[in-house]
Write an enzyme that holds these catalytic residues in place. Structure first.
Site, short mmCIF file in Angstrom:
data_model
loop_
_atom_site.label_atom_id
_atom_site.label_comp_id
_atom_site.label_asym_id
_atom_site.label_seq_id
_atom_site.Cartn_x
_atom_site.Cartn_y
_atom_site.Cartn_z
N ASP A 160 0.85 -1.19 0.00
CA ASP A 160 0.00 0.00 0.00
C ASP A 160 0.89 1.24 0.00
O ASP A 160 1.82 1.35 0.80
CB ASP A 160 -0.87 -0.03 1.27
CG ASP A 160 -1.97 1.01 1.24
OD1 ASP A 160 -1.84 1.99 0.50
OD2 ASP A 160 -2.94 0.82 1.99
N GLU A 185 -15.31 -7.89 -5.57
CA GLU A 185 -16.29 -8.90 -5.22
C GLU A 185 -17.26 -9.19 -6.36
O GLU A 185 -18.18 -9.98 -6.20
CB GLU A 185 -17.04 -8.49 -3.94
CG GLU A 185 -16.10 -8.53 -2.74
CD GLU A 185 -16.74 -8.19 -1.43
OE1 GLU A 185 -16.25 -8.70 -0.42
OE2 GLU A 185 -17.70 -7.41 -1.40
N LYS A 202 0.36 4.05 1.08
CA LYS A 202 0.31 4.84 2.32
C LYS A 202 0.91 4.09 3.52
O LYS A 202 0.87 4.60 4.64
CB LYS A 202 -1.11 5.31 2.62
CG LYS A 202 -2.10 4.23 2.97
CD LYS A 202 -3.46 4.85 3.28
CE LYS A 202 -4.51 3.80 3.60
NZ LYS A 202 -4.76 2.86 2.50
N LYS A 208 -10.23 -14.53 9.27
CA LYS A 208 -9.07 -13.69 9.40
C LYS A 208 -8.21 -14.06 10.58
O LYS A 208 -8.73 -14.58 11.56
CB LYS A 208 -9.52 -12.24 9.66
CG LYS A 208 -10.21 -11.53 8.54
CD LYS A 208 -10.61 -10.12 9.00
CE LYS A 208 -10.76 -9.19 7.85
NZ LYS A 208 -9.83 -8.15 7.70
#
Ligand SMILES: *[C@@H]1O[C@H](CO)[C@@H](O)[C@H](O)[C@H]1NC(C)=O
Ligand SMILES: *[C@@H]1O[C@H](CO)[C@@H](O)[C@H](O)[C@H]1NC(C)=O
Length: 351
Positions: free
Chosen positions: A62, A231, A64, A300
């Site tokens: 990423d 998705e 950032k 997760k």
């Protein structure tokens, strides 16, 4: 002065597997895609568990992400010739087109890689494998060249996501996707839009289609201002008859990645960690359920929150991996090499 080879030291001390464990696996390389931006500890554990020298790993950072995070990932991947960070990077926004763009950057670079991989898998930044590399290879081989783009059966996916214009907004520290009052045009080429899991396994031929075919490129363009395009993009393309490896019927979500959704507690009997964005972050109490699962991966995991969950799972996968090996297992591939060694010695003495 003696110069220490830091990478050799690191891979040995961290018990990385340094040779293919069977001919079957060596002749069926996989290409992993990971889009990451924080949580180095979880990444390191996932990477070590999916790492095999015959595979190839594309990591997108990423834009950032902090300097220290990028530095840590760079230093780790330097030790592996078959792992690389993409040359271009995106600012990743949850629900935006940027994740899909990042994945496509990886795919372009993976197609150009020396490794002739058979399937690419975009493992989530907090997904962990439940199966060994050999088991994943055998699962994919049994598909006979089909892509897996799982349906999300029991989730009500709002079609608003593709009916209205959505745009990514970004400040220096925060980004989000906002819905506009403006309606979108109909999908190109009269495609019927399906909704599914963002985690998929795609053949090399399908990736070629995605990168170079007009229908795929037009769908990408149209999807830019939708919500959560990752998705619908893979599953919609995979539902077109005649596309390489397409699977018009679709498969259920659980076959690739197991998830405990908050609204499916009647099926999985609850989360023993906590919920984050409707998904369970697994605690040690979820281990039995994970061990029982037939899925290849689960999502997760957060190492810093529940280190025991990750460590138990990692140990279990490694033990099975070494047990399935068709080559001589090196001592350093065991997480507790000295423990194993002493144990073997003492049995010998008893005999
Ligand atoms: C795991 O499988 C065993 C054997 O089939 C079963 O008895 C047990 O209830 C399962 N546990 C969970 C948490 O699903
Ligand atoms: C190792 O493999 C053998 C034979 O394939 C099997 O019986 C045994 O249960 C396995 N052990 C582990 C820890 O997976």
């Amino acid at each position: 002065m003696f110069v220490l080879d830091q990478c050799h030291y690191y891979t040995t001390e961290s018990h990385y597997i340094t040779a293919p464990l069977s001919i079957e696996e060596a002749s069926f390389p996989l290409a992993y895609i990971m889009i990451i931006g924080h949580d180095f500890n979880t990444f390191e554990r996932i990477f070590r568990t999916i790492y095999m020298p015959q595979n190839v790993y594309c990591i997108h950072l990423d834009k950032k992400a902090t300097f220290n995070f990028k530095l840590a990932v760079g230093k780790l991947l330097e030790c592996f010739p078959n792992a690389f960070i993409t040359s271009k990077s995106e600012y990743i926004t949850y629900g935006g087109i940027s994740i899909l763009r990042a994945e496509l950057i990886c795919m372009k670079e993976l197609i150009a890689s020396d490794v002739h991989w058979k399937y690419t898998i975009n493992i989530g930044d907090h997904s962990f494998p439940l199966k060994t590399n050999k088991e994943i290879v055998q699962y994919l081989k049994a598909l006979k060249g089909k892509n897996i783009t799982p349906h999300l059966q029991s989730i009500q996916k709002s079609t608003e996501r593709v009916k209205y214009v959505h745009t990514e907004h970004r400040t220096r520290t925060y980004s989000s996707v906002l819905k506009k009052h403006k309606k979108k045009s109909l999908p190109p080429n009269q495609l019927k839009i399906y909704f599914g899991s963002p985690y998929v396994a795609l053949t090399r031929q399908f990736v070629h289609f995605v990168l170079f075919n007009k229908i795929a490129i037009e769908l990408l363009h149209w999807s830019q201002d939708t919500y959560g395009p990752n998705e619908h993009y893979w599953i919609t393309l995979n539902s077109i008859p005649g596309v390489p490896g397409s699977m018009v019927q679709g498969v259920s979500e659980t076959s690739l990645t197991a998830v405990k959704w908050v609204f499916q507690e009647n099926i999985h009997n609850g989360c023993h960690g906590h919920y984050w964005q409707d998904k369970c972050v697994y605690g040690p109490g979820d281990l039995e359920w994970l061990y029982n699962s037939s899925s290849m991966f689960a999502s997760k995991f957060e190492f810093d929150k529940y280190p025991l969950t990750v460590e138990c799972l990692e140990l279990r996968v490694r033990e099975r991996t070494l047990n399935q090996s068709e080559v001589q297992v090196e001592l350093d591939w065991n997480f507790f090499p000295h423990y194993t060694y002493v144990l073997e010695d003492s049995t010998k003495e008893q005999q």
